[in-house]
Enzyme design. Structure first.
Site, PDB file in Angstrom:
ATOM      1  N   ASN A  91       0.864  -1.183   0.000  1.00 49.05           N
ATOM      2  CA  ASN A  91       0.000   0.000   0.000  1.00 49.05           C
ATOM      3  C   ASN A  91       0.905   1.239   0.000  1.00 49.05           C
ATOM      4  O   ASN A  91       1.470   1.591   1.029  1.00 49.05           O
ATOM      5  CB  ASN A  91      -0.876  -0.050   1.267  1.00 49.05           C
ATOM      6  CG  ASN A  91      -1.683   1.214   1.472  1.00 49.05           C
ATOM      7  OD1 ASN A  91      -1.786   2.052   0.579  1.00 49.05           O
ATOM      8  ND2 ASN A  91      -2.261   1.357   2.666  1.00 49.05           N
TER       9      ASN A  91
ATOM     10  N   LYS B  95       0.078   4.276  -0.254  1.00 51.40           N
ATOM     11  CA  LYS B  95      -0.563   5.487   0.282  1.00 51.40           C
ATOM     12  C   LYS B  95      -0.296   6.651  -0.687  1.00 51.40           C
ATOM     13  O   LYS B  95      -0.172   6.406  -1.885  1.00 51.40           O
ATOM     14  CB  LYS B  95      -0.064   5.766   1.702  1.00 51.40           C
ATOM     15  CG  LYS B  95      -0.159   4.503   2.574  1.00 51.40           C
ATOM     16  CD  LYS B  95      -0.012   4.736   4.018  1.00 51.40           C
ATOM     17  CE  LYS B  95      -0.135   3.401   4.743  1.00 51.40           C
ATOM     18  NZ  LYS B  95      -0.082   3.524   6.188  1.00 51.40           N
TER      19      LYS B  95
ATOM     20  N   HIS C  94      -9.504   1.099   5.108  1.00 52.66           N
ATOM     21  CA  HIS C  94      -8.220   1.340   5.771  1.00 52.66           C
ATOM     22  C   HIS C  94      -8.436   2.315   6.940  1.00 52.66           C
ATOM     23  O   HIS C  94      -9.243   3.230   6.848  1.00 52.66           O
ATOM     24  CB  HIS C  94      -7.215   1.917   4.769  1.00 52.66           C
ATOM     25  CG  HIS C  94      -5.823   1.963   5.311  1.00 52.66           C
ATOM     26  ND1 HIS C  94      -5.402   2.944   6.174  1.00 52.66           N
ATOM     27  CD2 HIS C  94      -4.766   1.120   5.149  1.00 52.66           C
ATOM     28  CE1 HIS C  94      -4.136   2.696   6.514  1.00 52.66           C
ATOM     29  NE2 HIS C  94      -3.737   1.595   5.904  1.00 52.66           N
TER      30      HIS C  94
ATOM     31  N   GLY D 100       2.567   2.489  10.666  1.00 52.76           N
ATOM     32  CA  GLY D 100       3.501   3.600  10.474  1.00 52.76           C
ATOM     33  C   GLY D 100       4.228   4.014  11.737  1.00 52.76           C
ATOM     34  O   GLY D 100       4.885   5.058  11.769  1.00 52.76           O
TER      35      GLY D 100
ATOM     36  N   SER E  78       3.543  -1.921  10.285  1.00 54.41           N
ATOM     37  CA  SER E  78       5.006  -1.943  10.435  1.00 54.41           C
ATOM     38  C   SER E  78       5.624  -3.300  10.098  1.00 54.41           C
ATOM     39  O   SER E  78       6.557  -3.741  10.771  1.00 54.41           O
ATOM     40  CB  SER E  78       5.414  -1.482  11.837  1.00 54.41           C
ATOM     41  OG  SER E  78       4.975  -0.156  12.067  1.00 54.41           O
TER      42      SER E  78
HETATM   43  P1  PGA Z   1       2.905   0.440   7.589  1.00 49.18           P
HETATM   44  O1  PGA Z   1       1.426   0.649   6.982  1.00 49.18           O
HETATM   45  O2  PGA Z   1       3.435  -0.849   7.033  1.00 49.18           O
HETATM   46  O3  PGA Z   1       3.673   1.640   7.113  1.00 49.18           O
HETATM   47  O4  PGA Z   1       2.755   0.398   9.067  1.00 49.18           O
HETATM   48  C1  PGA Z   1       0.563  -0.438   6.789  1.00 49.18           C
HETATM   49  C2  PGA Z   1      -0.744   0.039   6.210  1.00 49.18           C
HETATM   50  O5  PGA Z   1      -1.207   1.125   6.568  1.00 49.18           O
HETATM   51  O6  PGA Z   1      -1.341  -0.649   5.366  1.00 49.18           O
END
Ligand code: PGA
Length: 245
Positions: A9, A11, A92, A170, A209
């Site tokens: 993803n 984003k 999400h 995140g 993460s």
């Molecule tokens: P992240 O995000 O791996 O940066 O924690 C995961 C997500 O929001 O799908």
């Protein structure tokens, strides 16, 4: 369905140049599971073109609750399917928290997307406050309640559930493999209300993460069928080692 899947993803990150370079690096190294890349809307058509003849599929990060019409700025699931996308991420936590998407809206979008022929990566997950209050399981049960009740068994065959604890997204803080496994087991027990086949066959991804360093431990859990990866999906080397973990 089952079998492992890793979805990236992006984003609101990336560029045309990054897309070309990342997809080229992914194509050079064989990956051992289903891989989906979800870049922002403007890059989807080019991404679809670049993955032709590879085993990588392309997904979007959101789609509209309506099929067409006067909805300025929205993108319909039909348009995504028409552009060659196979998947869409819905529900999400960033959409739920920042754009006030509630369970009803997420259900409406899910139904539209399935109707358009897309497979849906449906995200659920509790906040830190909800976990600390002992409400993690009930929060996820509530988020799944409407989809489980309203979608048909055939539709459920094209739904993948991504468990993403909001406190792990995140933040660099990952749920432990045991915490993730416990929740995935809980999700399968909720799905068994629909049918034992749905519970057994639905792919459950973990997100929050996920990195090259923790993917293998997570993937060893019996109810974890892969990952939805945010930050680490922007780095081809990291993402590849997660795909092959
Ligand atoms: P992240 O995000 O791996 O940066 O924690 C995961 C997500 O929001 O799908």
């Amino acid at each position: 369905m089952r079998g492992m899947m890793v979805a990236g993803n992006w984003k609101m990150n990336g560029s045309q140049a990054m897309l070309a370079s990342l997809l080229q690096q992914l194509a050079e190294v064989p990956v051992s599971r289903d891989v989906v890349i979800c870049p922002p809307y403007p890059y989807l058509a080019e991404a679809v073109r670049l993955v032709t003849d590879s085993c990588i599929a392309i997904g979007a990060q959101n789609s509209a609750a309506e099929s067409d019409g006067a909805f300025t700025g929205e993108v319909s699931a039909n348009m995504l399917a028409d552009s060659g996308c196979r998947y869409v991420i819905l529900g999400h936590s960033e959409r739920r928290a920042l754009y006030a998407e509630d369970d009803d809206l997420v259900l409406k979008k899910t139904a539209q997307a399935l109707n358009a022929g897309l497979d849906v990566i449906l995200c659920v997950g509790e906040t830190l406050e909800q976990r600390q209050a002992g409400m993690a399981n009930s929060t996820v049960a509530r988020q799944l309640q409407k989809p489980v009740k309203c979608l048909s068994k055939d539709e459920w065959k094209r739904v993948i559930v991504a468990y993403e604890p909001v406190w792990a997204i995140g933040t660099g803080e990952t749920a432990t493999p045991d915490q993730a496994q416990d929740m995935h087991h809980h999700i399968r027990s909720i799905l068994s209300e629909k049918s034992s086949d749905i519970a057994a066959e639905t792919r459950l991804l973990y997100g929050g993460s996920v990195k090259a360093s923790n993917a293998a431990d997570l993937f060893q859990q019996p109810d974890i069928d892969g990952a939805l990866v945010g930050g680490a999906s922007l780095d081809a080397e990291q993402f590849l080692s997660i795909c092959n973990a």
